[in-house]
Scaffold this active site. Structure first.
Site, PDB file in Angstrom:
ATOM      1  N   ARG A 122      22.220  56.621  74.486  1.00 39.03           N
ATOM      2  CA  ARG A 122      22.878  57.327  74.343  1.00 39.03           C
ATOM      3  C   ARG A 122      22.618  59.238  75.706  1.00 39.03           C
ATOM      4  O   ARG A 122      22.988  60.187  75.512  1.00 39.03           O
ATOM      5  CB  ARG A 122      22.480  58.342  73.027  1.00 39.03           C
ATOM      6  CG  ARG A 122      22.523  57.651  72.141  1.00 39.03           C
ATOM      7  CD  ARG A 122      22.241  57.685  70.533  1.00 39.03           C
ATOM      8  NE  ARG A 122      22.327  57.335  69.592  1.00 39.03           N
ATOM      9  CZ  ARG A 122      21.427  56.919  68.697  1.00 39.03           C
ATOM     10  NH1 ARG A 122      19.949  56.802  69.779  1.00 39.03           N
ATOM     11  NH2 ARG A 122      21.438  55.722  68.175  1.00 39.03           N
ATOM     12  N   LYS A 144      34.656  62.829  83.826  1.00 37.43           N
ATOM     13  CA  LYS A 144      35.053  61.850  83.925  1.00 37.43           C
ATOM     14  C   LYS A 144      34.679  60.710  84.090  1.00 37.43           C
ATOM     15  O   LYS A 144      35.109  60.700  85.218  1.00 37.43           O
ATOM     16  CB  LYS A 144      36.771  61.465  84.065  1.00 37.43           C
ATOM     17  CG  LYS A 144      38.068  62.781  83.252  1.00 37.43           C
ATOM     18  CD  LYS A 144      39.181  62.436  83.490  1.00 37.43           C
ATOM     19  CE  LYS A 144      40.030  63.851  83.237  1.00 37.43           C
ATOM     20  NZ  LYS A 144      41.316  63.203  83.255  1.00 37.43           N
ATOM     21  N   GLU A 186      46.171  62.632  97.273  1.00 39.09           N
ATOM     22  CA  GLU A 186      44.961  63.670  95.855  1.00 39.09           C
ATOM     23  C   GLU A 186      44.713  64.192  96.488  1.00 39.09           C
ATOM     24  O   GLU A 186      44.735  65.795  95.843  1.00 39.09           O
ATOM     25  CB  GLU A 186      43.396  62.984  95.316  1.00 39.09           C
ATOM     26  CG  GLU A 186      44.229  61.784  94.610  1.00 39.09           C
ATOM     27  CD  GLU A 186      44.525  61.386  93.629  1.00 39.09           C
ATOM     28  OE1 GLU A 186      44.869  62.452  92.885  1.00 39.09           O
ATOM     29  OE2 GLU A 186      45.189  60.806  92.324  1.00 39.09           O
ATOM     30  N   LYS A 229      39.631  71.542  92.677  1.00 34.58           N
ATOM     31  CA  LYS A 229      38.862  70.625  91.570  1.00 34.58           C
ATOM     32  C   LYS A 229      37.933  71.525  90.920  1.00 34.58           C
ATOM     33  O   LYS A 229      37.871  72.091  89.420  1.00 34.58           O
ATOM     34  CB  LYS A 229      38.150  69.196  92.228  1.00 34.58           C
ATOM     35  CG  LYS A 229      38.211  68.204  90.173  1.00 34.58           C
ATOM     36  CD  LYS A 229      38.196  67.186  90.565  1.00 34.58           C
ATOM     37  CE  LYS A 229      38.325  66.653  89.286  1.00 34.58           C
ATOM     38  NZ  LYS A 229      38.687  65.363  88.571  1.00 34.58           N
ATOM     39  N   GLU A 239      40.158  68.661  79.460  1.00 39.40           N
ATOM     40  CA  GLU A 239      41.395  68.767  79.838  1.00 39.40           C
ATOM     41  C   GLU A 239      42.557  69.099  78.264  1.00 39.40           C
ATOM     42  O   GLU A 239      43.095  68.472  77.978  1.00 39.40           O
ATOM     43  CB  GLU A 239      41.568  67.496  79.681  1.00 39.40           C
ATOM     44  CG  GLU A 239      43.033  66.829  80.073  1.00 39.40           C
ATOM     45  CD  GLU A 239      43.284  66.039  81.094  1.00 39.40           C
ATOM     46  OE1 GLU A 239      42.304  65.399  81.539  1.00 39.40           O
ATOM     47  OE2 GLU A 239      44.844  65.124  81.040  1.00 39.40           O
ATOM     48  N   ARG A 243      43.460  71.497  82.880  1.00 35.34           N
ATOM     49  CA  ARG A 243      43.297  70.460  83.397  1.00 35.34           C
ATOM     50  C   ARG A 243      44.479  69.721  83.319  1.00 35.34           C
ATOM     51  O   ARG A 243      44.316  68.435  85.144  1.00 35.34           O
ATOM     52  CB  ARG A 243      41.448  69.848  82.858  1.00 35.34           C
ATOM     53  CG  ARG A 243      41.611  68.508  84.444  1.00 35.34           C
ATOM     54  CD  ARG A 243      39.723  68.063  83.741  1.00 35.34           C
ATOM     55  NE  ARG A 243      39.394  67.088  84.425  1.00 35.34           N
ATOM     56  CZ  ARG A 243      37.804  66.679  84.212  1.00 35.34           C
ATOM     57  NH1 ARG A 243      37.053  67.433  83.668  1.00 35.34           N
ATOM     58  NH2 ARG A 243      37.519  66.034  85.065  1.00 35.34           N
ATOM     59  N   ASN A 247      46.782  66.076  86.506  1.00 35.77           N
ATOM     60  CA  ASN A 247      47.703  64.588  86.713  1.00 35.77           C
ATOM     61  C   ASN A 247      49.195  64.663  87.808  1.00 35.77           C
ATOM     62  O   ASN A 247      49.892  63.847  87.476  1.00 35.77           O
ATOM     63  CB  ASN A 247      47.887  64.881  84.963  1.00 35.77           C
ATOM     64  CG  ASN A 247      46.366  63.883  84.574  1.00 35.77           C
ATOM     65  OD1 ASN A 247      45.519  63.148  84.854  1.00 35.77           O
ATOM     66  ND2 ASN A 247      46.625  64.583  83.590  1.00 35.77           N
ATOM     67  N   HIS A 250      51.346  61.592  88.929  1.00 36.60           N
ATOM     68  CA  HIS A 250      50.232  60.279  88.002  1.00 36.60           C
ATOM     69  C   HIS A 250      51.350  60.112  87.219  1.00 36.60           C
ATOM     70  O   HIS A 250      50.945  58.974  86.921  1.00 36.60           O
ATOM     71  CB  HIS A 250      49.034  60.730  87.619  1.00 36.60           C
ATOM     72  CG  HIS A 250      47.936  61.314  88.237  1.00 36.60           C
ATOM     73  ND1 HIS A 250      47.762  62.356  89.338  1.00 36.60           N
ATOM     74  CD2 HIS A 250      46.752  60.863  88.992  1.00 36.60           C
ATOM     75  CE1 HIS A 250      47.298  61.889  90.509  1.00 36.60           C
ATOM     76  NE2 HIS A 250      46.237  61.245  89.616  1.00 36.60           N
ATOM     77  N   HIS A 254      51.343  56.120  87.905  1.00 30.05           N
ATOM     78  CA  HIS A 254      50.029  54.880  87.126  1.00 30.05           C
ATOM     79  C   HIS A 254      51.570  53.920  86.311  1.00 30.05           C
ATOM     80  O   HIS A 254      50.848  52.782  86.550  1.00 30.05           O
ATOM     81  CB  HIS A 254      49.744  55.325  86.111  1.00 30.05           C
ATOM     82  CG  HIS A 254      48.553  56.152  85.701  1.00 30.05           C
ATOM     83  ND1 HIS A 254      48.069  57.406  85.482  1.00 30.05           N
ATOM     84  CD2 HIS A 254      47.959  56.046  86.726  1.00 30.05           C
ATOM     85  CE1 HIS A 254      46.758  58.119  85.701  1.00 30.05           C
ATOM     86  NE2 HIS A 254      46.747  57.136  86.647  1.00 30.05           N
ATOM     87  N   HIS A 267      46.256  53.341  94.156  1.00 34.12           N
ATOM     88  CA  HIS A 267      46.123  54.575  93.330  1.00 34.12           C
ATOM     89  C   HIS A 267      46.930  55.476  94.045  1.00 34.12           C
ATOM     90  O   HIS A 267      48.081  56.440  93.856  1.00 34.12           O
ATOM     91  CB  HIS A 267      44.867  54.749  93.008  1.00 34.12           C
ATOM     92  CG  HIS A 267      44.962  56.330  91.607  1.00 34.12           C
ATOM     93  ND1 HIS A 267      45.257  56.279  90.525  1.00 34.12           N
ATOM     94  CD2 HIS A 267      44.528  57.596  92.139  1.00 34.12           C
ATOM     95  CE1 HIS A 267      45.482  57.200  90.199  1.00 34.12           C
ATOM     96  NE2 HIS A 267      44.921  57.842  91.263  1.00 34.12           N
TER      97      HIS A 267
END
Ligand code: NAD
Ligand code: GLY
Length: 361
Positions: A122, A144, A186, A229, A239, A243, A247, A250, A254, A267
């Site tokens: 956990r 993330k 990025e 960031k 987010e 946040r 993206n 993106h 994506h 990417h």
């Protein structure tokens, strides 16, 4: 040289340590951060062969009992099978709740090892040691973590912050140039969405940046990207709103990666194409001046990133846009910019305009 950027998140705050030749300081920095006992380094074959020993010895010298897990490189490694194999490795290595994991590698290792740390027993502490530019400026910061499912990328994961991040800029010297340039996409993103003077700096030095020629500039670029960031994550860790500006580029990026089949575009290359799409949508929908749109296209081209859409049919691309994680009711959401440095999130773009922009790209 050691340049620290704090990530301010209350009792989950941590430091990003940036410098050249600092990998050997990892053990001491972990001890200084209060980590104790056993640790498992998780890395991939490429990075492990280059930097595994340095990291192993640094941790051992600082008094930790160290074990090592070396996984195959590549996006396929960020999967359930490898995650479960890692849990077994953690048990075999005797990791308990006071132990910690060290993620040594690019974003694939950072995401996977971070999620293993978030879920094993956990949750046990972990440390990010990013070695790709993308991981230094983006994936290692902000918490993330996660894995891919056969149905799509990053569909299982957790927000889980590391205890510290150590980015040794010297490791970028061995990064394949295509991966390095993908990371630059990025970096440029931060200028576009948040910091016009930073965009100017990147624009003025794009030739040197494309070829990794100026170490001082590299340190500045990684540092400023991490500061931006960190500022965004400190304001909106999970987010709920702001946040989402991270993206930018993106949504279409994506979709391009997906339609091409993962691996065809890395990417950052998808992000470059998606950023040009989003800039053009911003001209139509957010009053971005045409001249700023051209600057955005030009900087990606100067950094030797793709800026033209591949020949995919609009229906195929549109179908890929519908399954994006950020899509609401089938309508993809876009980050748009009204000027370089000023962005907004959650924007819909009319169907006909999306199709027109794709066909013109
Ligand atoms: P990656 O981890 O696959 O690394 C790219 C390649 O470079 C790999 O082959 C790796 O072995 C190699 N490599 C890495 N560092 C090296 C070095 N210093 N020298 C030589 N080779 C080196 O890819 P990536 O671009 O770093 O990360 C992509 C992943 O990051 C994706 O899975 C993406 O979903 C994830 N990501 C996560 C976040 C987040 O916020 N968590 C953000 C962006 C991307
Ligand atoms: N890479 C996007 C984010 O961390 O939110």
């Amino acid at each position: 040289m050691l340049y620290d950027v704090p990530v301010n998140l209350g009792d989950r705050s941590y430091q990003i340590h940036i410098g050249a030749g600092i990998l050997g300081q990892l053990g001491q920095l972990c001890a200084d951060a209060g980590l104790k006992g056993k640790c498992l380094i998780i890395t991939d074959e490429n990075v492990g062969a280059l930097y595994g020993q340095t990291v192993f010895h640094s941790l051992e010298e600082a008094g930790f009992a160290v074990d090592l897990a070396i996984l195959p490189p590549g996006e396929q490694t960020k999967c359930g099978k490898q995650l479960f194999a890692l849990y077994s490795k953690c048990i075999e290595a005797g990791l308990d709740r006071r132990s910690f994991i060290v993620a040594l590698g690019g974003g694939v290792i950072g995401d996977l090892a971070g999620y293993a740390a978030a879920s094993y027993l956990r949750g046990i502490p972990f440390v990010q040691v990013p070695t790709s530019l993308l991981a230094m400026v983006d994936s290692s910061v902000g918490g993330k973590t996660g894995i891919n499912l056969p149905e799509g990328k990053n569909l299982v994961g957790a927000f889980y912050q590391p205890e510290l991040v150590l980015a040794d800029l010297d490791t970028l010297k061995t990064l394949p140039v295509r991966e390095y340039r993908a990371g630059l996409a990025e970096v440029v993103k931060y200028g576009i969405i948040y910091d016009a003077p930073f965009f100017d700096l990147l624009e003025q030095n794009s030739a040197e940046l494309a070829n990794l020629e100026n170490e001082e500039l590299l340190a500045k670029m990684v540092g400023r990207s991490c500061e931006i960031k960190a500022a965004v994550v400190a304001e909106d860790e999970r987010e709920g709103g702001l946040r989402a500006i991270l993206n930018f580029g993106h949504t279409v990026g994506h979709a391009v990666e997906k339609v091409a089949g993962y691996g065809e575009y890395v990417h950052g290359e998808g992000v470059a194409i998606g950023s040009v799409f989003a800039a053009r949508a911003s001209v139509a929908q957010a009053d971005l001046p045409e001249a700023d749109c051209r600057r955005i296209e030009t900087i990606f081209a100067d950094l030797k990133l793709p800026v033209r859409a591949p020949e995919y049919s609009w229906p195929d691309l549109r179908a890929a846009l519908s399954v994006d994680k950020k899509t609401v009711g089938g309508m993809p959401k876009f980050v748009l910019v009204s000027e370089i440095g000023k962005s907004s999130f959650g924007n819909a773009v009319p169907e006909a305009l999306m199709e027109k922009l794709w066909k013109e790209l």
